[in-house]
Scaffold this active site. Structure first.
Site, short mmCIF file in Angstrom:
data_model
loop_
_atom_site.label_atom_id
_atom_site.label_comp_id
_atom_site.label_asym_id
_atom_site.label_seq_id
_atom_site.Cartn_x
_atom_site.Cartn_y
_atom_site.Cartn_z
CG HIS A 34 -0.26 -0.29 2.51
ND1 HIS A 34 0.64 0.59 3.06
CD2 HIS A 34 -0.29 -1.36 3.37
CE1 HIS A 34 1.10 0.12 4.19
NE2 HIS A 34 0.57 -1.08 4.41
CG HIS A 37 4.31 -1.72 1.97
ND1 HIS A 37 2.99 -2.10 1.95
CD2 HIS A 37 4.88 -2.44 2.97
CE1 HIS A 37 2.77 -3.00 2.89
NE2 HIS A 37 3.89 -3.23 3.54
N GLY A 147 9.43 1.56 8.18
CA GLY A 147 8.38 2.52 8.52
C GLY A 147 8.30 2.74 10.02
CG ASP A 150 5.52 -2.06 11.75
OD1 ASP A 150 4.74 -2.86 12.28
OD2 ASP A 150 5.34 -1.63 10.59
CD GLN A 153 9.46 -4.42 11.57
OE1 GLN A 153 8.93 -5.52 11.72
NE2 GLN A 153 9.24 -3.68 10.52
CB VAL A 176 1.67 6.46 4.65
CG1 VAL A 176 0.63 6.89 3.63
CG2 VAL A 176 3.06 6.89 4.20
CB SER A 185 -2.08 -1.86 8.53
OG SER A 185 -1.93 -3.25 8.79
P1 PAJ Z 1 5.39 -5.18 6.36
O1 PAJ Z 1 4.33 -5.18 7.40
O2 PAJ Z 1 5.04 -5.59 4.96
O3 PAJ Z 1 5.99 -3.72 6.30
C1 PAJ Z 1 7.09 -3.44 5.49
C2 PAJ Z 1 7.59 -2.05 5.84
O4 PAJ Z 1 6.58 -1.10 5.54
C3 PAJ Z 1 7.91 -1.92 7.34
O5 PAJ Z 1 9.12 -1.19 7.52
C4 PAJ Z 1 6.71 -1.15 7.85
O6 PAJ Z 1 6.99 -0.36 9.01
C5 PAJ Z 1 6.40 -0.25 6.66
N1 PAJ Z 1 5.02 0.25 6.73
C6 PAJ Z 1 3.88 -0.49 6.85
N2 PAJ Z 1 2.80 0.33 6.95
C7 PAJ Z 1 3.28 1.61 6.89
C8 PAJ Z 1 2.66 2.90 6.95
N3 PAJ Z 1 1.35 3.04 7.10
N4 PAJ Z 1 3.47 3.99 6.85
C9 PAJ Z 1 4.81 3.85 6.73
N5 PAJ Z 1 5.46 2.65 6.66
C10 PAJ Z 1 4.70 1.55 6.74
O7 PAJ Z 1 7.30 -4.97 8.67
C11 PAJ Z 1 7.32 -5.99 7.98
O8 PAJ Z 1 6.61 -6.12 6.80
C12 PAJ Z 1 8.15 -7.20 8.34
O9 PAJ Z 1 8.26 -7.28 9.73
C13 PAJ Z 1 9.58 -7.17 7.70
C14 PAJ Z 1 10.40 -5.98 8.19
C15 PAJ Z 1 9.47 -7.16 6.17
C16 PAJ Z 1 10.32 -8.47 8.11
O10 PAJ Z 1 9.61 -9.61 7.73
#
Ligand code: PAJ
Length: 280
Positions: A34, A37, A147, A150, A153, A176, A185
């Site tokens: 989304h 990402h 991001g 998290d 994380q 975002v 998410s």
């Molecule tokens: P995932 O949930 O797919 O998120 C990938 C990256 O996108 C992460 O760094 C997350 O913090 C960021 N992200 C997700 N939603 C966001 C938003 N609304 N605004 C800004 N950034 C956002 O996080 C993971 O995957 C996994 O734990 C991973 C790091 C890939 C390890 O498996």
């Protein structure tokens, strides 16, 4: 965009780029992409010469009763989005490629991995730090983008990189949000219309904490109490935690005197959502 499904082909290609002295950016994801990402990809494009992304739904970061098998998988569309953003390489391995039989080695950031989501999702952060260190060893980027959504994380990965001398710079990018404030998410796709409405209590509770802070409240407890009341009035959302902590150590703070992370997690039905802001 070139797609790599094996570790060897990915590593060969990324090493070839590094030999050209290019600043090499990396955006790890689990797919179902989304705008959150894509904001990381855009930051990577702005700061690097060449960008790789990964899509891997990592089984070791899901608990036995969590949503690993039903996690949204939209691979074709994700590829299109990444290609349109100018990503050069996509690493998308199978579970067997990443975790060969008898793989028993894990990376744990002790004392931090049990905090926040790690408390309600035992083993979650161990799975994250293990897969992220594997991805860093395979892709060998100069800089990796995560991001702030998290926030725990990011803090745990920063600590891992420092403690293990991993030569990767970590960049955190802002959250975002949807226009009504809900943090984007991949799991928002699970929400029915009523839950989608109720989910706004997460971002609203953070906003109200911010308002109280702006009115001069510095003690953490009244902010926590106020948020608990908000959740009590929204029975469709079950609060998991609302904590005010140090953004690097994740230790609770009693008074907001330096930048502090206000982090919330809640269940809407079986869907668990998180959000946060930094105050101070
Ligand atoms: P995932 O949930 O797919 O998120 C990938 C990256 O996108 C992460 O760094 C997350 O913090 C960021 N992200 C997700 N939603 C966001 C938003 N609304 N605004 C800004 N950034 C956002 O996080 C993971 O995957 C996994 O734990 C991973 C790091 C890939 C390890 O498996």
């Amino acid at each position: 965009m070139q797609l790599f499904e094996t570790i060897d082909t990915m590593r060969d290609k990324s090493r070839a780029w590094r030999r050209k002295n290019k600043r090499f950016g990396f955006v790890p994801t689990m797919g179902a992409l989304h705008e959150g990402h894509l904001s990381l990809v855009r930051a990577a494009k702005a700061q690097c010469d060449v960008v790789a992304a990964s899509i891997f739904v990592n089984p070791t970061q899901f608990g036995p009763n969590e949503d690993f098998s039903k996690y949204p998988r939209t691979f074709e569309r994700d590829c299109e989005l990444l290609e349109n953003e100018g990503v050069s390489m996509l690493f998308a391995p199978t579970v067997e490629e990443m975790y060969p039989p008898r793989a028993v080695t894990y990376v744990t950031v002790e004392g931090m991995s049990e905090k926040l989501c790690g408390n309600s999702r035992p083993g979650h952060f161990r799975g994250v730090t293990t897969v992220v260190s594997k991805l860093f060893n395979i892709v060998e980027p100069d800089v990796a983008f995560f991001g702030q959504k998290d926030a725990a994380q990011v803090a745990i990965i920063r600590r891992m990189v420092r403690d293990l001398n991993i030569p990767v710079e970590i960049v955190a990018c802002p959250i975002v949000r949807e226009t009504d404030g809900l943090a984007m998410s991949s799991r928002n796709a699970y929400l029915d219309p009523q839950q989608r409405k109720a989910a706004l209590v997460l971002s609203r509770s953070l906003k109200e904490a911010q308002v109280l802070y702006q009115q001069g409240v510095r003690d953490a407890q009244p902010l926590i109490d106020h948020s608990k009341e908000m959740f009590a009035q929204q029975p469709s959302a079950r609060l998991d935690y609302f904590e005010i902590i140090h953004p690097a150590t994740l230790e609770p703070v009693e008074k907001i005197i330096s930048p502090s992370l206000v982090a919330v997690a809640a269940y809407l039905g079986t869907t668990r959502l998180i959000d946060n802001i930094v105050l101070g």
